[in-house]
Write an enzyme that holds these catalytic residues in place. Structure first.
Site, PDB file in Angstrom:
ATOM      1  N   ASN A   8       0.819  -1.400  -0.148  1.00 62.76           N
ATOM      2  CA  ASN A   8       0.140   0.005   0.044  1.00 62.76           C
ATOM      3  C   ASN A   8       1.201   1.264   0.262  1.00 62.76           C
ATOM      4  O   ASN A   8       1.050   1.719   1.108  1.00 62.76           O
ATOM      5  CB  ASN A   8      -0.754  -0.193   1.065  1.00 62.76           C
ATOM      6  CG  ASN A   8      -1.651   0.938   1.506  1.00 62.76           C
ATOM      7  OD1 ASN A   8      -2.109   1.775   0.688  1.00 62.76           O
ATOM      8  ND2 ASN A   8      -2.764   1.284   3.094  1.00 62.76           N
ATOM      9  N   LYS A  10      -0.285   4.170  -0.198  1.00 64.51           N
ATOM     10  CA  LYS A  10      -1.228   5.583   0.708  1.00 64.51           C
ATOM     11  C   LYS A  10      -0.489   6.541  -0.597  1.00 64.51           C
ATOM     12  O   LYS A  10      -0.350   6.756  -1.398  1.00 64.51           O
ATOM     13  CB  LYS A  10       0.092   5.563   1.780  1.00 64.51           C
ATOM     14  CG  LYS A  10      -0.543   4.563   2.704  1.00 64.51           C
ATOM     15  CD  LYS A  10       0.127   3.889   3.557  1.00 64.51           C
ATOM     16  CE  LYS A  10       0.205   3.036   4.913  1.00 64.51           C
ATOM     17  NZ  LYS A  10       0.289   2.988   5.702  1.00 64.51           N
ATOM     18  N   GLU A  99      -6.084   4.163   8.035  1.00 62.25           N
ATOM     19  CA  GLU A  99      -6.370   5.603   7.884  1.00 62.25           C
ATOM     20  C   GLU A  99      -7.449   6.154   7.001  1.00 62.25           C
ATOM     21  O   GLU A  99      -8.213   7.016   7.272  1.00 62.25           O
ATOM     22  CB  GLU A  99      -4.888   6.040   7.039  1.00 62.25           C
ATOM     23  CG  GLU A  99      -4.262   5.661   7.754  1.00 62.25           C
ATOM     24  CD  GLU A  99      -2.609   5.342   7.497  1.00 62.25           C
ATOM     25  OE1 GLU A  99      -2.923   5.248   5.265  1.00 62.25           O
ATOM     26  OE2 GLU A  99      -2.357   4.477   7.403  1.00 62.25           O
ATOM     27  N   GLU A 170      -4.506  -5.695  10.288  1.00 64.27           N
ATOM     28  CA  GLU A 170      -3.781  -4.788  10.138  1.00 64.27           C
ATOM     29  C   GLU A 170      -4.268  -4.156  11.893  1.00 64.27           C
ATOM     30  O   GLU A 170      -4.534  -2.386  11.755  1.00 64.27           O
ATOM     31  CB  GLU A 170      -3.995  -3.828   9.427  1.00 64.27           C
ATOM     32  CG  GLU A 170      -4.195  -4.102   7.791  1.00 64.27           C
ATOM     33  CD  GLU A 170      -2.840  -2.942   7.162  1.00 64.27           C
ATOM     34  OE1 GLU A 170      -2.160  -3.201   6.412  1.00 64.27           O
ATOM     35  OE2 GLU A 170      -3.438  -1.611   7.327  1.00 64.27           O
ATOM     36  N   SER A 215       4.283  -2.772  10.130  1.00 60.15           N
ATOM     37  CA  SER A 215       5.954  -2.678  10.047  1.00 60.15           C
ATOM     38  C   SER A 215       5.914  -4.055   9.766  1.00 60.15           C
ATOM     39  O   SER A 215       7.081  -4.870  10.404  1.00 60.15           O
ATOM     40  CB  SER A 215       5.761  -2.531  11.650  1.00 60.15           C
ATOM     41  OG  SER A 215       5.438  -0.831  11.830  1.00 60.15           O
TER      42      SER A 215
HETATM   43  P1  13P Z   1       3.478  -0.070   7.414  1.00 63.82           P
HETATM   44  O1  13P Z   1       4.273  -1.437   6.853  1.00 63.82           O
HETATM   45  O2  13P Z   1       3.906   1.223   7.399  1.00 63.82           O
HETATM   46  O3  13P Z   1       3.902  -0.405   9.138  1.00 63.82           O
HETATM   47  O4  13P Z   1       1.558   0.573   7.291  1.00 63.82           O
HETATM   48  C1  13P Z   1       1.383  -1.310   6.923  1.00 63.82           C
HETATM   49  C2  13P Z   1      -0.250  -0.701   6.217  1.00 63.82           C
HETATM   50  O5  13P Z   1      -0.810  -0.008   7.041  1.00 63.82           O
HETATM   51  C3  13P Z   1      -0.756  -0.963   4.695  1.00 63.82           C
HETATM   52  O6  13P Z   1      -1.644  -0.161   4.467  1.00 63.82           O
END
Ligand code: 13P
Length: 251
Positions: A8, A10, A99, A170, A215
């Site tokens: 992802n 983002k 988010e 998650e 993470s």
């Molecule tokens: P991180 O791998 O940066 O913790 O993010 C996880 C995430 O939100 C994937 O959708």
């Protein structure tokens, strides 16, 4: 069932940055992609077509939309429909990301509407679920996961092809923090998720993929991916660099 190694991105990467990361990834993975793995990237909308074009020549590489609206078209300023996502090569759509729940204010019901609409519009959907830190501290993990699953899947047809629906667990406190859920916590949450899916969809729920996200890094992916009921990962930060994401994919 193939493991889904998902990224992802983002709100990161311009068109050029996204394309070059995708090209590097294809070069790094090349013919090394194991038979039992698939790669999926959720780029920002503006580079979906660019990444999709790079991946169209590579077996086992897919793109998806980070979000979509629950209509085919219309006066919905700023929104994108599954039809438009598919038009630029998307196979997948993401719903329920933390988010979108906690920064953009989407509730369980809207996420449920989106999940069923996306599936009926022909996308494969990855529905994200996960508890916040205070919910974890309050012993509410299963209560939260069950609510997010039951409301998130409320209108999904029982005839759904199980290959088209995945869940990503998650935990919110593990996203972008460097803190990873421990193996026991992941096993417990994934087994619970499978139990709820089985109670809704019956035996076919065993063919639905449950991904872990929060993470994930090259150094911990090998251990996580080998756990019971972990059928893939959803990676944020460590997926932005081709080198680290390729190590995760091959872990
Ligand atoms: P991180 O791998 O940066 O913790 O993010 C996880 C995430 O939100 C994937 O959708």
């Amino acid at each position: 069932m193939k493991k889904l190694m998902a990224a992802n991105w983002k709100m990161f990467k311009t068109w050029d940055e996204a394309r070059s990361t995708a090209e590097e990834l294809v070069d790094l993975i090349g013919a090394k992609l194991p038979e039992d793995r698939e790669i999926l990237i959720f780029p920002p909308f503006t580079s979906l077509k660019g990444v999709g074009d790079v991946f169209s020549k590579a077996e086992g590489f897919f793109v998806g939309g980070q979000d979509f609206y629950i209509e085919e078209e219309g006066a919905f300023t700023g929104e994108i429909s599954p039809k438009m996502l598919k038009d630029v090569g998307s196979v997948y759509g993401l719903t329920g990301h933390s988010e979108r729940r906690h920064v953009l204010g989407e509730d369980d019901t809207y996420i449920g509407n989106k999940t069923s609409y996306g599936l009926s519009a022909g996308l494969k959907v990855v529905l994200c679920i996960g508890e916040k830190l205070e919910e974890r501290k309050g012993g509410k993990i299963e209560e939260v996961l069950e609510r997010q699953l039951r409301v998130g899947l409320k209108d999904v047809s029982l005839d759904v092809d199980p290959k088209n629906l995945s869940i990503a667990y998650e935990p919110v406190w593990a996203i972008g923090t460097g803190e990873v859920a421990g193996p026991e916590e992941i096993i417990k949450a994934h087994a619970f998720t499978r139990k709820i899916l089985l109670s809704i969809f019956g035996e076919k729920a065993n063919e639905m993929r449950i991904l872990y996200g929060g993470s994930v890094k090259p150094g911990n992916c090998g251990e996580i991916i080998a756990l019971d009921n972990v059928d893939g990962v959803l990676v944020g930060g460590a997926s932005l660099h081709s080198e680290s994401f390729s190590q995760i994919i091959l872990a």
